[in-house]
Design an enzyme around this catalytic site. Structure first.
Site, short mmCIF file in Angstrom:
data_model
loop_
_atom_site.label_atom_id
_atom_site.label_comp_id
_atom_site.label_asym_id
_atom_site.label_seq_id
_atom_site.Cartn_x
_atom_site.Cartn_y
_atom_site.Cartn_z
N ALA A 84 4.57 -12.12 1.69
CA ALA A 84 4.03 -12.30 0.34
C ALA A 84 4.88 -12.00 -0.03
CB ALA A 84 2.82 -10.77 0.59
N GLU B 281 15.06 -20.76 5.20
CA GLU B 281 15.06 -19.09 3.95
C GLU B 281 15.86 -19.64 2.43
OE1 GLU B 281 14.15 -16.61 4.41
OE2 GLU B 281 13.91 -16.45 6.74
ZN ZN Z 1 10.05 -14.76 5.55
#
Ligand code: ZN
Ligand code: NAG
Ligand code: NAG
Ligand code: NAG
Length: 437
Positions: A176, A387
């Site tokens: 989140a 990422e």
């Molecule tokens: Zn993550």
């Protein structure tokens, strides 16, 4: 192409004022610091063990990023360890992040959308508007409902002779607090739609080859909670088992494949940030997403899957659940990741670089994670975790003025990746391992 009536919807001045609950965690006077580790890792960990703090990163070979409550700060300074400050006052950073400096009007072509963060309902509208601009080549799809009943919506896009081509599947905002993931997904969708409509032959080429399924929020409850109550929330919002008062399963530890393969890869403690659940896919979000993955697999198949996260700047491939296991495709995945990283680096003055490799060996062991599952069960030919930025100046709380550059460089990286998806020249190279860069 502009097909919407010019509806001018002026937004309220600040996200914070509109949707924060009275119990919003302010993080006033909390500090985030980066502690240097390297060869002193053991000593540093021993010193830190006297404090209470929240750790932000998992790859701690070079540094540990930690969140300190005001009451811990002086004890931390007394430890006399090497560190620098990421957020002097996290509360101020969160407030600054939520201020809408740009006055975005409701028009998906207005790129000032990417100058601030937005509430969930506006994100949903953004994709509806994008679909309306591309009515014959797209549809809004759903991957089921979240625990609190929010629709896990996505945009399905195709080209001239579609739909029905192999799938490119994106999942964003799995965790989140990783806010930068959604704008990246949205910008890629925007470029596909506007490029195709404008007759851009590169965009047309990929839309004619693949069906794109872009889900910017696979954890909508968690995302909404980060805006109303707790900016650093990670998991979904499902209550823990039995009498546990803990909330949330980690959607990226709840997938079926390898769910129970390694005790180091997830937690059985409902209060943990990486709580795996009581059984595979016992989070409603995972159940729906998995069903969608299997449907794509049994249709035209999955060409490419990307799970979008932040932070750290990594491009990771299976396997996460076993660090010594190398997939036969690892050579081509790693080579492609290096090309994507170079493309991103050369695409702007920011010179952003990514570290790449198989996720278990490069970063840390994860069980029940999406890329392993979508590769092994979904039979995706290419399966990545990306990422996103940064590498730790700001971590999860990436300032809004970093959104635009980040989405643009990811668009450059994706075009480079898509060009490689059907290349044959990788075959027969075997699993060469290049770690890092
Ligand atoms: Zn993550
Ligand atoms: C979509 O297809 C319909 C029916 O073929 C056509 O009338 C309409 O102009 C198309 N819309 C766009 C935006 O291309
Ligand atoms: C796209 O169009 C440009 C300009 O006409 C051309 O140079 C390029 O080769 C085309 N690319 C593809 C993939 O068709
Ligand atoms: C839950 O709490 C009730 C009442 O305190 C108790 O009787 C029950 O055994 C507990 N259940 C579990 C699974 O701990």
């Amino acid at each position: 192409m502009r097909v919407l009536a010019p509806i001018l919807l002026w937004l309220p001045a600040a996200l914070s004022i509109t949707i924060r609950s009275p119990s919003f965690v302010s993080y006033d006077s909390y500090q985030v610091v980066r502690v240097k580790t390297g060869q002193h890792l053991r000593t540093v960990q021993e010193k830190l063990s006297t404090l209470s703090y929240e750790q932000w990163n998992h790859d701690i070979h070079h540094h540990i990023d930690i969140l300190l409550a005001p009451g811990q700060l002086s004890a931390f300074q007394d430890l006399a360890i090497d560190y620098h400050v990421m957020h002097e006052n996290l509360g101020d950073s969160i407030t600054a992040e939520s201020e809408l400096k740009a006055r975005w009007k409701r028009d998906f072509g207005d790129l000032s959308w990417y100058d601030s963060y937005h509430p969930y309902e506006e994100h949903k509208q953004y994709f509806d508007d994008l679909h309306a601009a591309f009515p014959n080549n797209s549809e809004i799809v759903s991957s089921g409902s979240s625990y609190e009943g929010r629709d896990i919506y996505g945009l399905h896009l195709w080209g001239d002779s579609g739909p029905g081509k192999p799938a490119v599947l994106f999942h964003g905002t799995v965790h989140a607090r990783e806010w930068i993931a959604a704008p990246v997904n949205e910008y890629i969708a925007l470029q596909l739609v506007t490029g195709y409509n404008a007759g851009n032959n590169i965009t047309q080429l990929y839309l004619n080859k693949y069906d794109f399924y872009i889900f910017p929020f696979v954890n909508p409850d968690g995302f909404v909670y980060t805006q109303t109550n707790e900016r650093l929330w990670r998991k979904n919002r499902q209550p823990g088992p039995g009498n546990s008062t803990a909330i949330g399963r980690d959607i990226n530890r709840n997938w079926e494949f390898g769910w129970d393969a390694n005790p180091l890869g997830a937690s059985t403690n409902p209060a943990s940030q990486v709580y795996k659940g009581e059984a595979p896919s016992d989070a409603p979000e995972n159940k729906g997403l998995d069903k969608f993955v299997r449907k794509l697999r049994d249709g035209a198949g999955i060409k490419l899957f990307i799970d979008w996260h932040s932070y750290g700047q990594y491009i990771l491939t299976p396997f996460g659940y076993k660090e010594t296991l190398y997939a036969p495709e690892l050579g081509k995945w790693t080579k492609a990741a290096s090309i994507v990283s170079e493309t991103i680096r050369d695409s702007s003055d920011a010179k952003t670089t990514f570290t790449f490799g198989p996720s278990g060996a490069t970063l840390y062991t994860t069980t029940g994670a999406a890329p392993d599952h979508v590769y092994s069960v979904g039979r995706a030919e290419w399966s990545f975790t990306i990422e996103l930025p940064d590498t730790g100046d700001f971590g999860f709380v990436l300032p809004p003025d970093r959104i635009r550059g980040t989405v643009e460089e990811q668009w450059a990286g994706q075009q480079a990746l898509w060009e490689l998806l059907d290349e044959e020249f990788f075959d027969g190279e075997g699993p060469a391992i290049y770690l890092g860069m």
